[in-house]
Motif scaffolding. Structure first.
Motif, PDB file in Angstrom:
ATOM      1  N   UNK A 187       0.776  -1.034  -0.053  1.00 36.47           N
ATOM      2  CA  UNK A 187      -0.110  -0.013  -0.068  1.00 36.47           C
ATOM      3  C   UNK A 187       0.948   1.135  -0.075  1.00 36.47           C
ATOM      4  N   UNK A 188       2.136   1.287   0.596  1.00 40.04           N
ATOM      5  CA  UNK A 188       2.940   2.541   0.716  1.00 40.04           C
ATOM      6  C   UNK A 188       3.563   2.623  -0.591  1.00 40.04           C
ATOM      7  N   UNK A 189       3.952   1.410  -1.186  1.00 36.41           N
ATOM      8  CA  UNK A 189       4.508   1.479  -2.563  1.00 36.41           C
ATOM      9  C   UNK A 189       3.521   2.227  -3.650  1.00 36.41           C
ATOM     10  N   UNK A 190       2.187   1.749  -3.546  1.00 37.79           N
ATOM     11  CA  UNK A 190       1.237   2.375  -4.361  1.00 37.79           C
ATOM     12  C   UNK A 190       0.995   3.666  -4.281  1.00 37.79           C
ATOM     13  N   UNK A 191       0.967   4.079  -3.042  1.00 38.67           N
ATOM     14  CA  UNK A 191       0.880   5.549  -2.673  1.00 38.67           C
ATOM     15  C   UNK A 191       1.925   6.511  -3.047  1.00 38.67           C
ATOM     16  N   UNK A 192       3.190   5.870  -3.105  1.00 40.54           N
ATOM     17  CA  UNK A 192       4.297   6.375  -3.561  1.00 40.54           C
ATOM     18  C   UNK A 192       4.315   6.771  -4.967  1.00 40.54           C
ATOM     19  N   UNK A 193       3.809   5.666  -5.778  1.00 35.77           N
ATOM     20  CA  UNK A 193       3.278   5.824  -7.132  1.00 35.77           C
ATOM     21  C   UNK A 193       2.438   7.073  -7.538  1.00 35.77           C
ATOM     22  N   UNK A 194       1.655   6.982  -6.484  1.00 35.17           N
ATOM     23  CA  UNK A 194       0.475   8.318  -6.880  1.00 35.17           C
ATOM     24  C   UNK A 194       1.171   9.664  -6.639  1.00 35.17           C
ATOM     25  N   UNK A 195       2.130   9.562  -5.728  1.00 34.12           N
ATOM     26  CA  UNK A 195       2.933  11.041  -5.691  1.00 34.12           C
ATOM     27  C   UNK A 195       3.659  11.174  -6.710  1.00 34.12           C
ATOM     28  N   UNK A 196       4.424  10.108  -7.218  1.00 31.35           N
ATOM     29  CA  UNK A 196       5.338  10.312  -8.342  1.00 31.35           C
ATOM     30  C   UNK A 196       4.464  10.662  -9.734  1.00 31.35           C
ATOM     31  N   UNK A 197       3.535  10.032  -9.845  1.00 32.98           N
ATOM     32  CA  UNK A 197       2.628  10.170 -11.182  1.00 32.98           C
ATOM     33  C   UNK A 197       1.230  10.741 -11.112  1.00 32.98           C
ATOM     34  N   UNK A 198       0.523  11.010 -10.082  1.00 31.49           N
ATOM     35  CA  UNK A 198      -0.752  11.465  -9.871  1.00 31.49           C
ATOM     36  C   UNK A 198      -0.837  12.506  -9.214  1.00 31.49           C
ATOM     37  N   UNK A 199       0.320  13.275  -8.676  1.00 30.92           N
ATOM     38  CA  UNK A 199      -0.041  14.376  -7.938  1.00 30.92           C
ATOM     39  C   UNK A 199      -0.183  14.434  -6.579  1.00 30.92           C
ATOM     40  N   UNK A 200      -0.368  13.006  -5.853  1.00 27.70           N
ATOM     41  CA  UNK A 200      -0.771  12.904  -4.464  1.00 27.70           C
ATOM     42  C   UNK A 200       0.440  13.582  -3.697  1.00 27.70           C
ATOM     43  N   UNK A 201       0.276  14.358  -2.759  1.00 26.24           N
ATOM     44  CA  UNK A 201       1.248  14.885  -1.799  1.00 26.24           C
ATOM     45  C   UNK A 201       1.452  13.877  -0.448  1.00 26.24           C
ATOM     46  N   UNK A 202       2.880  14.141   0.107  1.00 27.81           N
ATOM     47  CA  UNK A 202       3.190  13.315   1.259  1.00 27.81           C
ATOM     48  C   UNK A 202       2.100  13.457   2.160  1.00 27.81           C
ATOM     49  N   UNK A 203       1.716  14.644   2.479  1.00 33.42           N
ATOM     50  CA  UNK A 203       0.483  14.847   3.610  1.00 33.42           C
ATOM     51  C   UNK A 203      -0.431  14.066   3.358  1.00 33.42           C
ATOM     52  N   UNK A 204      -1.080  14.056   2.135  1.00 33.72           N
ATOM     53  CA  UNK A 204      -2.058  13.365   1.925  1.00 33.72           C
ATOM     54  C   UNK A 204      -2.016  11.950   2.018  1.00 33.72           C
ATOM     55  N   UNK A 205      -0.905  11.332   1.470  1.00 32.31           N
ATOM     56  CA  UNK A 205      -0.535   9.764   1.574  1.00 32.31           C
ATOM     57  C   UNK A 205      -0.730   9.705   3.238  1.00 32.31           C
ATOM     58  N   UNK A 206      -0.092  10.205   3.999  1.00 33.29           N
ATOM     59  CA  UNK A 206      -0.139  10.298   5.441  1.00 33.29           C
ATOM     60  C   UNK A 206      -1.469  10.323   6.169  1.00 33.29           C
ATOM     61  N   UNK A 207      -2.352  11.103   5.582  1.00 33.28           N
ATOM     62  CA  UNK A 207      -3.663  11.000   6.103  1.00 33.28           C
ATOM     63  C   UNK A 207      -4.445   9.804   5.682  1.00 33.28           C
ATOM     64  N   UNK A 208      -4.144   9.294   4.410  1.00 33.79           N
ATOM     65  CA  UNK A 208      -4.778   8.149   3.750  1.00 33.79           C
ATOM     66  C   UNK A 208      -4.289   7.003   4.607  1.00 33.79           C
ATOM     67  N   UNK A 209      -3.176   6.957   4.896  1.00 31.93           N
ATOM     68  CA  UNK A 209      -2.449   5.644   5.383  1.00 31.93           C
ATOM     69  C   UNK A 209      -3.133   5.421   6.905  1.00 31.93           C
ATOM     70  N   UNK A 210      -3.122   6.762   7.603  1.00 34.67           N
ATOM     71  CA  UNK A 210      -3.823   6.695   8.836  1.00 34.67           C
ATOM     72  C   UNK A 210      -5.194   5.994   9.032  1.00 34.67           C
ATOM     73  N   UNK A 211      -5.847   6.301   8.053  1.00 36.35           N
ATOM     74  CA  UNK A 211      -7.154   5.745   7.990  1.00 36.35           C
ATOM     75  C   UNK A 211      -7.142   4.289   8.030  1.00 36.35           C
TER      76      UNK A 211
END
Length: 324
Positions: free
Chosen positions: A67-91
């Protein structure tokens, strides 16, 4: 002295005991294979709290890493931010215990497919039975998959009307149609709630009456079988058939590439089930599909199917051994 005036404050929203819980605020997932992880990511990204269960702590660690790897891909390719990733993973909360699903609005069974492309019906029925006992009567119990089993899974439950089947296409991120299968016992109220769920995750809901393969898989398998037959007859090359599919009909992937993404083992198993149900020969797996299935060349997951893939799932070349 003037009289003290006391007014109730509940109507002003100051008493949290009367706060109404949002529908689908907490979701449970049983099993976190490829499809389970997709649903975890979708629902958590849509703002829902997600509790997922897998068979061991080792499996949970693998799932969280993926799940972390997929979120990192979204950061690099889809414009997700590190802050948004942290919020999503905390859920997202992992568990090894069914009791942690108490309070969920819906729990989706996503047990993984075996190496042969099958899922255990007795195991899934047992999961439904446990969930039926521990969840509130209005909590929805769902399964994910394109085969006709929801009525069978629900048949022995006390609250069978709350059971429904879903199918999330996994071919690519924009395949945002959710097939909602209404079983023999599924109530209309539950179906309407699933339409709302689809909209919350930005999917288009499609109502499906129980039919093996739903709509998406029945269409795919028919086209795939015919494409395999044209290869066997040397009507055209694999490349030309793929280009016909992508250029003329505007598809993102060719039909052989799509089969590799979904998994040859799953497709063959589903086609056999449809052939047994309907008796129509266009659902019987083509010999090329059986050749891949029996040799464990199952597509992207095994690195070889109609195509040969690198470790990142990128196509290297066509699989020439298919015609030996």
């Amino acid at each position: 002295m003037s009289e003290l005036i006391i007014e109730p404050i509940e109507k002003y929203g100051l008493n949290i005991s009367h706060e109404k819980k949002a529908l689908f605020s907490r979701i449970g997932i049983v099993g976190a294979g490829k499809e389970g992880r997709t649903i975890i990511s979708l629902t958590a990204s849509a703002g829902m709290d997600v509790v997922f269960m897998d068979e061991s702590q080792e499996r949970i660690d693998v799932v969280l890493e993926e799940l972390n790897r997929v979120m990192d891909q979204k950061i690099s390719k889809w414009g997700l931010t590190q802050s948004e990733k942290k919020v999503i993973m905390n859920r997202i909360t992992p568990t090894l215990n069914y009791e942690d699903f108490v309070g969920c609005d819906m729990v989706i069974e996503c047990t993984r497919y075996s190496e042969t492309g099958r899922r255990s019906t007795p195991l899934r029925k047992n999961i439904f039975k446990i969930l039926d006992e521990i969840l509130e009567p209005d909590a929805i119990i769902a399964t994910n998959g394109p085969t006709v089993i929801i009525s069978e899974l629900a048949a022995d439950l006390v609250h069978k009307e709350r059971c429904v089947s879903l199918y999330f296409p996994v071919s690519h991120p924009d395949a945002r149609i959710l097939e909602i299968v209404k079983g023999m016992y599924t109530s209309e109220e539950v179906y309407k709630k699933m339409e709302i769920f689809a909209q919350l995750i930005n999917y288009r809901p499609h109502r499906i009456n129980e039919s093996n393969g739903n709509v998406s898989i029945r269409l795919l398998t028919t086209m795939l079988n015919e494409s395999c037959q044209m290869l066997l007859e040397r009507v055209s090359s694999m490349e030309s058939i793929e280009e016909t599919f992508t250029i003329i009909y505007g598809q993102r992937y060719g039909v052989f590439r799509l089969a590799d993404i979904i998994g040859i083992e799953r497709i063959v198993t589903i086609m056999e089930a449809m052939f047994n149900d309907f008796g129509q020969t266009h659902y019987k797996p083509n010999p090329l599909l059986w050749k891949l299935y029996r040799s464990n060349q199952l597509g992207v997951r095994t690195g070889k199917g109609f195509y040969i893939y690198d470790k990142n799932g990128n196509v290297i070349s066509e699989n020439k051994s298919l015609f030996n």
